[in-house]
Design an enzyme around this catalytic site. Sequence first.
Site, PDB file in Angstrom:
ATOM      1  CG  ASP A  80      -1.945   1.063   1.254  1.00 19.34           C
ATOM      2  OD1 ASP A  80      -2.410   1.439   0.161  1.00 19.34           O
ATOM      3  OD2 ASP A  80      -2.309   1.536   2.346  1.00 19.34           O
ATOM      4  CG  HIS A  81      -0.466   4.938  -0.097  1.00 16.05           C
ATOM      5  ND1 HIS A  81      -0.713   6.000  -0.936  1.00 16.05           N
ATOM      6  CD2 HIS A  81      -1.664   4.568   0.400  1.00 16.05           C
ATOM      7  CE1 HIS A  81      -2.016   6.266  -0.945  1.00 16.05           C
ATOM      8  NE2 HIS A  81      -2.609   5.405  -0.149  1.00 16.05           N
ATOM      9  CG  HIS A 206      -6.467   4.877  -1.506  1.00 14.23           C
ATOM     10  ND1 HIS A 206      -5.086   4.934  -1.488  1.00 14.23           N
ATOM     11  CD2 HIS A 206      -6.774   3.820  -2.285  1.00 14.23           C
ATOM     12  CE1 HIS A 206      -4.594   3.964  -2.234  1.00 14.23           C
ATOM     13  NE2 HIS A 206      -5.602   3.275  -2.728  1.00 14.23           N
ATOM     14  CB  SER A 209     -10.675   5.385   8.458  1.00 11.27           C
ATOM     15  OG  SER A 209     -10.105   4.098   8.447  1.00 11.27           O
ATOM     16  CB  ALA A 230      -5.465   2.512   7.492  1.00 12.83           C
TER      17      ALA A 230
END
Length: 282
Positions: A80-81, A206, A209, A230
């Site tokens: 991720d990223h 993305h 949350s 996340a």
Amino acid sequence: MNNSKEILLKAQKEGYAVPAFNCHNLETIQVIVEMANEMRSPVIIAGTPGTFDYAGRDYIQAIVEVASKKYNIPIVLHLDHHTDIDSIEESLELGTKSVMIDASHRSYDDNVKIVKEVVEMAHKHGATVEAELGMLGGQEDDLIVDEKDSKYTNPAQAVDFVKKTGIDSLAVAIGTAHGLYKEEPKLDFERLAEIRKVVDIPLVLHGASGVPEEQVRKAISLGITKVNIATELKIPFSDNLRKYLVEHPEANDPRKYMSDAKKAMSEVVKSKILMCMSENRY
């Protein structure tokens, strides 16, 4: 070990999303895969460069491989990223099959060039590649993007980007941010619908949350097939761990003081699987 291609295409076809949960250690991976297995949901275990630096690429790889053999659901380990090509190559050689190369902070031409290089490398290893066009506000590891500098994804540019890079999925910037929100986010659903009309590969959200469930569900109905979670996992884990240690100052056994933290985190994993409508798909 799976790549993400088939599970995302299935989700796209059937109108749900695959949850991608960020992991940090053995305990967080256990929580994610055990709940996903209980709910018969495909799941993506995502790790940022900071996670791999902390826990070790080989350790994380081995833990997820064990989980993949243990449970009869699709389990994908995903970078991720990631921004460093050498570290991506290291994971590919270890057997990782899903990569997100993030060059969204670079110029458009540089983004295309870097992503294309990673696609060529990853596809040789049978791995899938996600990239981002536009930038999300907030913080991911040490990369901080000021909200006023975050850029939304341009639909016409997205077509060109997908064509030139050969990516397997596209992370779109439509108003979400990393971390928690100071106020309820306002997602640009019109922009998302436009992107979906002209781009046929799976789309990724993305910074989910703290985004209300109805907004995530609407995004899924408009073509989002992977949802990243996340911060919302970290908070209940750390809150309950802290609470236990304060209430039991003599505690020294991680098998005991981790239990409440894992249970609290598992409830969030369950709620996000339900939000993504990915339960009972396998």
